[in-house]
Motif scaffolding. Structure first.
Motif, PDB file in Angstrom:
ATOM      1  N   THR A 152      -9.300   3.566   3.827  1.00  0.00           N
ATOM      2  CA  THR A 152      -8.986   4.872   4.660  1.00  0.00           C
ATOM      3  C   THR A 152      -8.924   4.501   6.075  1.00  0.00           C
ATOM      4  N   GLU A 200      -3.471   3.450  -0.796  1.00  0.00           N
ATOM      5  CA  GLU A 200      -4.046   2.852  -1.960  1.00  0.00           C
ATOM      6  C   GLU A 200      -3.126   1.778  -2.275  1.00  0.00           C
ATOM      7  N   PRO A 219      -8.642   0.081  -2.264  1.00  0.00           N
ATOM      8  CA  PRO A 219      -8.168   1.310  -1.503  1.00  0.00           C
ATOM      9  C   PRO A 219      -9.062   1.250  -0.088  1.00  0.00           C
ATOM     10  N   TYR A 235       0.753  -1.160   0.138  1.00  0.00           N
ATOM     11  CA  TYR A 235      -0.005  -0.029   0.092  1.00  0.00           C
ATOM     12  C   TYR A 235       0.750   1.264   0.086  1.00  0.00           C
ATOM     13  N   THR A 236       0.265   2.286  -0.576  1.00  0.00           N
ATOM     14  CA  THR A 236       0.851   3.503  -0.599  1.00  0.00           C
ATOM     15  C   THR A 236       0.096   4.389   0.215  1.00  0.00           C
ATOM     16  N   LEU A 237       0.749   5.142   1.347  1.00  0.00           N
ATOM     17  CA  LEU A 237      -0.044   5.992   2.108  1.00  0.00           C
ATOM     18  C   LEU A 237      -0.050   7.276   1.405  1.00  0.00           C
ATOM     19  N   ARG A 238      -1.244   7.959   1.486  1.00  0.00           N
ATOM     20  CA  ARG A 238      -1.581   9.293   1.085  1.00  0.00           C
ATOM     21  C   ARG A 238      -2.351  10.168   2.143  1.00  0.00           C
ATOM     22  N   LYS A 239      -1.497  11.080   2.723  1.00  0.00           N
ATOM     23  CA  LYS A 239      -2.069  11.864   3.972  1.00  0.00           C
ATOM     24  C   LYS A 239      -3.032  12.733   3.231  1.00  0.00           C
ATOM     25  N   ARG A 240      -4.109  13.001   3.452  1.00  0.00           N
ATOM     26  CA  ARG A 240      -4.972  14.111   3.175  1.00  0.00           C
ATOM     27  C   ARG A 240      -4.780  15.262   4.104  1.00  0.00           C
ATOM     28  N   GLU A 282      -0.428  -0.643  -4.259  1.00  0.00           N
ATOM     29  CA  GLU A 282       0.667  -0.467  -5.115  1.00  0.00           C
ATOM     30  C   GLU A 282       0.463  -1.062  -6.454  1.00  0.00           C
ATOM     31  N   ASP A 341      -6.223   9.172   6.344  1.00  0.00           N
ATOM     32  CA  ASP A 341      -5.330   8.907   5.397  1.00  0.00           C
ATOM     33  C   ASP A 341      -5.755   7.888   4.527  1.00  0.00           C
ATOM     34  N   ASP A 342      -5.304   7.945   2.900  1.00  0.00           N
ATOM     35  CA  ASP A 342      -5.702   6.823   2.052  1.00  0.00           C
ATOM     36  C   ASP A 342      -4.621   5.957   2.007  1.00  0.00           C
TER      37      ASP A 342
END
Length: 129
Positions: free
Chosen positions: A111, A99, A109, A12-17, A101, A96-97
């Motif tokens: 959250t 997603e 995906p 997973y890739t961590l994407r912080k909102r 890889e 955080d999302d």
């Protein structure tokens, strides 16, 4: 009972909102760690001295809490004690999302929510008695 989700960090890739936006008034200053400290301090001084505001509110989230406190104390010290401070703390919920890889994987995906500390410092000239 809380259930923790087991995940492999490689998958997973961590994407912080960005945090939920608080009301943005002309006298609100949101402090962060990316902008130069002196630039943020100068902006606060400009609002208090040349902006016609008798008070500003300095906001800091997470790592920027120390910087927000430092800015408020610097403003108070440079005013020879004419400015007063009133601080409030709070907890902000962040999302955080996660997603996958590999888009071909069956993983969906996800959250994740987490809490982070925040500080709100009112820097103001007291009313003359």
């Amino acid at each position: 009972m809380l259930r923790s989700v087991e995940m492999d960090p490689v998958e997973y890739t961590l994407r912080k909102r960005l945090p939920r936006k608080l009301p943005k008034r002309r006298n609100d200053v949101y402090v962060n760690m990316k902008t130069d400290f002196r630039a943020q301090l100068a902006r606060c001084q400009k609002l208090l001295e040349g902006g016609g505001h008798r008070e500003i509110c300095v906001h800091g989230l997470g790592l920027a809490i120390n910087r927000a406190i430092n800015i408020a104390l610097q403003l108070q010290a440079s005013s020879q004690g004419a400015l007063q401070l009133a601080a409030n703390t709070s907890t902000v919920e962040l999302v955080d999302d996660l997603e996958p890889e590999d888009p071909d994987e069956a993983a969906e995906p996800m959250t994740r929510t987490r809490n982070n500390s925040a500080i709100h410092i009112k820097v103001f000239y007291p009313e003359p008695q």
